[in-house]
Design a protein around this motif. Structure first.
Motif, PDB file in Angstrom:
ATOM      1  N   SER A   5      -9.078   1.739  -0.099  1.00  0.00           N
ATOM      2  CA  SER A   5      -7.928   1.716  -1.151  1.00  0.00           C
ATOM      3  C   SER A   5      -7.120   3.054  -1.070  1.00  0.00           C
ATOM      4  CB  SER A   5      -8.587   1.707  -2.678  1.00  0.00           C
ATOM      5  OG  SER A   5      -9.221   0.799  -2.820  1.00  0.00           O
ATOM      6  N   VAL A   6      -5.889   3.027  -0.874  1.00  0.00           N
ATOM      7  CA  VAL A   6      -5.231   3.994  -0.706  1.00  0.00           C
ATOM      8  C   VAL A   6      -4.401   4.385  -1.847  1.00  0.00           C
ATOM      9  CG1 VAL A   6      -3.277   5.455   0.776  1.00  0.00           C
ATOM     10  CG2 VAL A   6      -4.768   3.569   1.839  1.00  0.00           C
ATOM     11  N   VAL A   7      -4.409   5.438  -2.553  1.00  0.00           N
ATOM     12  CA  VAL A   7      -4.111   5.788  -3.951  1.00  0.00           C
ATOM     13  C   VAL A   7      -2.684   7.004  -3.473  1.00  0.00           C
ATOM     14  CG1 VAL A   7      -4.176   7.123  -5.988  1.00  0.00           C
ATOM     15  CG2 VAL A   7      -5.864   5.664  -5.153  1.00  0.00           C
ATOM     16  N   LEU A  24       2.925   3.069   5.575  1.00  0.00           N
ATOM     17  CA  LEU A  24       1.457   2.345   5.112  1.00  0.00           C
ATOM     18  C   LEU A  24       1.904   0.941   5.583  1.00  0.00           C
ATOM     19  CD1 LEU A  24       1.553   3.622   1.412  1.00  0.00           C
ATOM     20  CD2 LEU A  24       0.166   4.405   3.199  1.00  0.00           C
ATOM     21  N   SER A  25       2.992   0.560   5.859  1.00  0.00           N
ATOM     22  CA  SER A  25       3.176  -0.855   6.436  1.00  0.00           C
ATOM     23  C   SER A  25       2.493  -0.752   7.971  1.00  0.00           C
ATOM     24  CB  SER A  25       4.568  -1.494   6.297  1.00  0.00           C
ATOM     25  OG  SER A  25       5.381  -0.771   7.179  1.00  0.00           O
ATOM     26  N   ASP A  31      -7.904  -5.793   5.008  1.00  0.00           N
ATOM     27  CA  ASP A  31      -8.797  -5.476   3.921  1.00  0.00           C
ATOM     28  C   ASP A  31      -8.313  -4.050   3.231  1.00  0.00           C
ATOM     29  OD1 ASP A  31      -9.199  -4.247   6.215  1.00  0.00           O
ATOM     30  OD2 ASP A  31     -11.506  -4.925   6.235  1.00  0.00           O
ATOM     31  N   PHE A  32      -7.044  -3.634   3.355  1.00  0.00           N
ATOM     32  CA  PHE A  32      -6.732  -2.451   2.710  1.00  0.00           C
ATOM     33  C   PHE A  32      -5.765  -2.791   1.659  1.00  0.00           C
ATOM     34  CE2 PHE A  32      -6.392   0.215   6.989  1.00  0.00           C
ATOM     35  CZ  PHE A  32      -7.834  -0.105   7.168  1.00  0.00           C
ATOM     36  N   GLU A  33      -5.944  -1.938   0.707  1.00  0.00           N
ATOM     37  CA  GLU A  33      -4.902  -1.958  -0.437  1.00  0.00           C
ATOM     38  C   GLU A  33      -4.363  -0.913  -0.978  1.00  0.00           C
ATOM     39  OE1 GLU A  33      -7.007  -3.178  -4.061  1.00  0.00           O
ATOM     40  OE2 GLU A  33      -8.218  -1.188  -4.346  1.00  0.00           O
ATOM     41  N   PHE A  34      -3.116  -0.920  -1.245  1.00  0.00           N
ATOM     42  CA  PHE A  34      -2.177   0.527  -1.384  1.00  0.00           C
ATOM     43  C   PHE A  34      -1.670   0.522  -2.980  1.00  0.00           C
ATOM     44  CE2 PHE A  34      -1.756  -1.408   2.895  1.00  0.00           C
ATOM     45  CZ  PHE A  34      -2.016  -0.177   3.570  1.00  0.00           C
ATOM     46  N   ASP A  55       6.920  -6.271   2.153  1.00  0.00           N
ATOM     47  CA  ASP A  55       7.018  -5.912   3.225  1.00  0.00           C
ATOM     48  C   ASP A  55       5.691  -4.873   3.726  1.00  0.00           C
ATOM     49  OD1 ASP A  55       9.527  -6.415   4.221  1.00  0.00           O
ATOM     50  OD2 ASP A  55      10.431  -4.816   3.037  1.00  0.00           O
ATOM     51  N   LEU A  56       5.017  -4.830   2.274  1.00  0.00           N
ATOM     52  CA  LEU A  56       3.877  -3.937   2.398  1.00  0.00           C
ATOM     53  C   LEU A  56       2.175  -4.861   2.014  1.00  0.00           C
ATOM     54  CD1 LEU A  56       2.014  -1.260   3.048  1.00  0.00           C
ATOM     55  CD2 LEU A  56       2.900  -0.571   1.042  1.00  0.00           C
ATOM     56  N   PRO A  57       1.659  -5.690   2.729  1.00  0.00           N
ATOM     57  CA  PRO A  57       0.893  -6.236   2.294  1.00  0.00           C
ATOM     58  C   PRO A  57      -0.244  -5.364   1.482  1.00  0.00           C
ATOM     59  CG  PRO A  57       1.153  -6.923   4.328  1.00  0.00           C
ATOM     60  CD  PRO A  57       2.107  -5.671   3.964  1.00  0.00           C
ATOM     61  N   GLY A  58      -1.042  -5.837   0.363  1.00  0.00           N
ATOM     62  CA  GLY A  58      -1.839  -5.126  -0.402  1.00  0.00           C
ATOM     63  C   GLY A  58      -1.401  -4.071  -1.382  1.00  0.00           C
TER      64      GLY A  58
END
Length: 309
Positions: A5-7, A24-25, A31-34, A55-58
């Motif tokens: 998880s990226v906060v 980030l993209s 299996d990453f979330e933003f 454009d940015l999955p997660g």
């Protein structure tokens, strides 16, 4: 299952948030979330975040209608994180392609509670690598063993939350004191090093820290700068005797640094800041203050403050 998880807390960063989200993209993985927290932006930041949904999955986009500050915006993001690991990025910074994968690889390879890394300071076209203070790399260590010595820059003097990756099951150790609007990372890094079980430093520099951004708290001389004193009250609260000399010296060095930049304050705020600084110095144990004396130039700044107040 989410691995990372990226906060990303952000406020009024319309000039930079596109660069951050694009980077980030280029680090996206299934299996990453933003988790991007728009902390009450009054500019186009929120719309730019929405434009990245395809454009940015997660991407998980949140908004505070009223700003709550960096600490609580981070805390909100962490509270919603579902990854095994957590890392941070500020909305005016950016990442090198593939950096997040290397970051996850480092903590999985070493199997510790958290990993700290180097970073790249960006000012205009200038790029400078800033190394984490510990020279020992790729070795699992006890965090408490790397708070001291007193007169040397150590890992508690490298407080940047975004320069690392952390096991989410560290729980409360990953939360920031929400009532602080600056210097929130100081009590955070001290608590992490006092209470976590293991850490390592690796030679990885993939986060670009954008310096001298107009509107950042490091550039603004408003009343939030007084939270510096509240932050160190938290550092000193319940601090073990063995670590107190280190905290005293760090506080004095940072106080002198703030006083060197006091021209950014209004006359009224400067007076308040200097009064709190003098009061704080007088509360320090005289023997510890004497033992933690700084280099002559900064020591003179503190002596002048005491004499004037």
């Amino acid at each position: 299952m989410i691995k990372l998880s990226v906060v990303v807390p952000v406020r009024d960063a319309e000039l930079y948030i596109s660069d951050a989200l694009t980077s980030l993209s280029r680090n996206a993985h299934r299996d990453f979330e933003f988790i991007v927290v728009d902390d009450g932006s009054a500019d186009a930041t929120g719309q730019i975040i929405e434009d990245f949904r395809n454009d940015l999955p997660g991407l998980v986009a949140l908004r505070n209608e009223t700003p709550v500050g960096l600490a609580d915006a981070r805390n909100l993001g962490v509270s919603l994180a579902s990854g095994r690991y957590v890392t941070f990025m500020d909305g005016d910074d950016w990442l090198a392609p593939g950096y997040l994968g290397e970051l996850v690889g480092a903590i999985e390879r070493l199997g510790c509670d958290f990993v700290r890394v180097d970073h790249i300071q960006a000012e205009g076209r200038k790029r400078v690598i800033h190394r984490a203070p510990l020279a020992t790399r790729e070795m699992v260590l006890k965090p408490r063993d790397h708070i001291l010595p007193v007169g040397v820059k150590t890992m508690v003097d490298y407080p940047y939350a975004w320069a690392g990756i952390y096991r989410r099951d560290l729980g409360d150790l990953l939360t920031f004191p929400g009532h602080l609007h600056t210097a929130e990372d100081r009590p955070w890094i001290w608590r992490l090093h006092r209470q976590a079980g293991s850490f390592a430093v690796v030679s990885l520099a993939g986060l670009f820290y954008r310096r001298m951004v107009a509107g950042s708290l490091t550039q603004i001389g408003d009343a939030r700068q007084l939270h510096f004193f509240d932050a160190f009250d938290l550092v000193f609260a319940g601090l073990e005797e063995e670590f107190t000399p280190k905290a005293v010296r760090t506080f004095c060095a940072l106080l002198a640094h703030h006083l060197e930049l006091a021209d950014r304050f209004s006359p009224e705020l400067r007076a308040r800041f200097e009064k709190r600084g003098a009061d704080a110095l007088r509360r320090l144990p005289p023997d510890l203050y004497a033992a933690g004396r700084l280099e002559p130039e900064r020591d003179q700044i503190l002596q002048r403050l005491l004499e004037a107040r």
